[in-house]
Enzyme design. Structure first.
Site, mmCIF file in Angstrom:
data_model
loop_
_atom_site.group_PDB
_atom_site.id
_atom_site.type_symbol
_atom_site.label_atom_id
_atom_site.label_comp_id
_atom_site.label_asym_id
_atom_site.label_seq_id
_atom_site.Cartn_x
_atom_site.Cartn_y
_atom_site.Cartn_z
ATOM 1 N N LYS A 61 0.798 -1.226 0.000
ATOM 2 C CA LYS A 61 0.000 0.000 0.000
ATOM 3 C C LYS A 61 0.833 1.279 0.000
ATOM 4 C CE LYS A 61 -4.376 -1.407 0.143
ATOM 5 N NZ LYS A 61 -5.403 -0.956 -0.811
ATOM 6 N N SER A 311 0.716 -10.046 -0.810
ATOM 7 C CA SER A 311 0.506 -8.593 -0.780
ATOM 8 C C SER A 311 0.748 -7.947 0.562
ATOM 9 C CB SER A 311 -0.916 -8.267 -1.253
ATOM 10 O OG SER A 311 -1.871 -8.923 -0.437
#
Length: 409
Positions: A61, A311
């Site tokens: 992110k 992720s």
């Protein structure tokens, strides 16, 4: 990098992603690519793990957040930024803002894990707890932006964010140029869209496979309808991909460039997380483990070499404990049995002796002597056992029956 309002309906290009990569030089780590012997044997070709769980803030992110905030005009930076998130996006915005000297306010649900709240504050954001679910938190952040003039930083629905996440795709091609399939988890779609833009522009032959949790799978019905469709009450342990509606911008890209979107069960997610921990020695959150869950669920469906994008690794320790237990149960490594025996001295010791012979590890024992369903000389015992898998569970059952015990459940 900055976009006008009109360009929000346009595509993100390879040049945009390359520009984001230059911007992120020295800011985001080029994360490691690790081979997995176990998954490679299962799939029948090389499988590599792209370790965004080792990125700064513990997830990808930071990439998109930094590119988005870096592209703001001076007067927008002066007004500060605001975001809403239960964890990963919160930390990405907080660190990106601090690195760029921009004030940040992050709204988080009241039930957000304390380690994520603490980390977001430590990265420099002012944290405000509001609402019980992310939708309520999101509404509060948007109201704050309208009231104060702060720029709202969306977690996935903006071209700058998608371009930043697309740098993962450039790294995948640099680190594994022979790749044939990239598998990536999908929530709102920003990461999958960005990776697809980068990879398909340079290697259109590479297959991009998105993965969603069954209980929060908004993309399959959206793709079938040709537009973003909301899923009511999404439910999954994988909070990083627990998104009820695809983003408008990433949806258009995913529809055009992602070859397939698969779904995985909660059992598969927990088993994948356990595998990452035990075999790869990597701490991965359930959303980050979703590509591995897809590989475990149908290994023959992926042409290799395969790159699975892990992720994120921001998993709450309390959730980790529960997920690991769930994963072990899904693999047949936990067994709960309830049985009756004669209530006499040494009866429990005799039972435990039977379990010791078959090498079952007793984790917990509940011994009930007084209950209306029990006879005068009966006792009931519930045992939680750690076993070595389904075959061992069957062996334990046989040993109990052969020793004269009646297993109730």
């Amino acid at each position: 990098m900055s976009y006008s309002t009109a360009s929000l309906v346009g595509p993100v290009t390879l040049d945009d992603v390359r520009g984001a990569q230059k911007m992120l030089s020295g800011v985001a780590r080029v994360t490691a690519m690790e081979g997995s012997r176990h998954l490679s044997q299962l799939v029948g070709s090389p499988v590599h793990l792209k370790c965004e769980n080792l990125q700064r803030t513990g997830s990808f992110k930071l990439r998109g957040a930094y590119v988005r905030i870096a592209g703001l005009l001076p007067e927008q930076r002066a007004a500060g930024v605001v975001a809403a998130s239960a964890g990963n996006h919160a930390q990405g915005v907080a660190l990106a803002s601090s690195l760029l000297g921009v004030g940040s306010t992050v709204f988080m649900p009241k039930g957000a894990p304390l380690p994520k709240i603490s980390a977001t504050r430590d990265y420099g954001a002012e944290v405000r707890l509001h609402g019980q679910v992310v939708d309520e938190t999101l509404a509060a952040a948007q109201e704050y932006a309208e009231r104060t003039g702060a720029v709202f930083i969306h977690p996935f629905d903006h071209p700058d964010v998608i371009a930043g996440q697309g740098t993962v795709g450039l790294e995948v091609l640099e680190q594994c140029p022979e790749v044939r399939t990239v598998v990536v988890g999908i929530g709102g779609g920003g990461l999958a869209a960005g990776i697809a833009v980068a990879v398909k522009a340079l290697r259109p032959d590479v297959r991009i496979v998105g993965v969603q949790a069954e209980g929060a799978a908004a993309y399959p019905p959206s793709l079938a309808a040709g537009r973003p469709v909301a899923v009511e009450n999404p439910a999954t342990m994988a909070d990083g991909i627990k998104v009820g509606r695809p983003g408008d911008v990433p949806f258009r890209i995913v529809r055009e460039l992602v070859d397939e979107v698969r779904t995985v069960s909660e059992d598969a997610l927990s088993t994948a997380l356990l595998l990452c921990l035990e075999r790869a020695k990597l701490v991965v959150e359930p959303a980050g483990a979703s590509p591995v869950a897809a590989l475990l669920s149908e290994p023959d469906a992926f042409a290799g070499p395969v790159v699975a994008v892990l992720s994120g690794g921001n998993v709450d320790p309390v959730l980790m404990q529960g997920v690991l237990r769930h994963g072990m149960a899904a693999q047949g490594r936990y067994l709960a049995v309830r049985l009756r025996l004669t209530d006499r001295p040494g009866a429990l010791a005799t039972l435990l002796g039977v379990l010791s012979v078959v090498d079952a590890n007793v984790l917990d024992v509940s011994h009930v002597r007084t209950h209306p369903r029990l006879g005068l000389t009966e006792a009931e015992v519930e045992l939680h056992l750690e076993t070595k898998g389904p075959e061992h569970c069957a062996e334990v059952g046989r040993a109990l029956r052969e020793s004269g015990y009646t297993v109730i459940a």
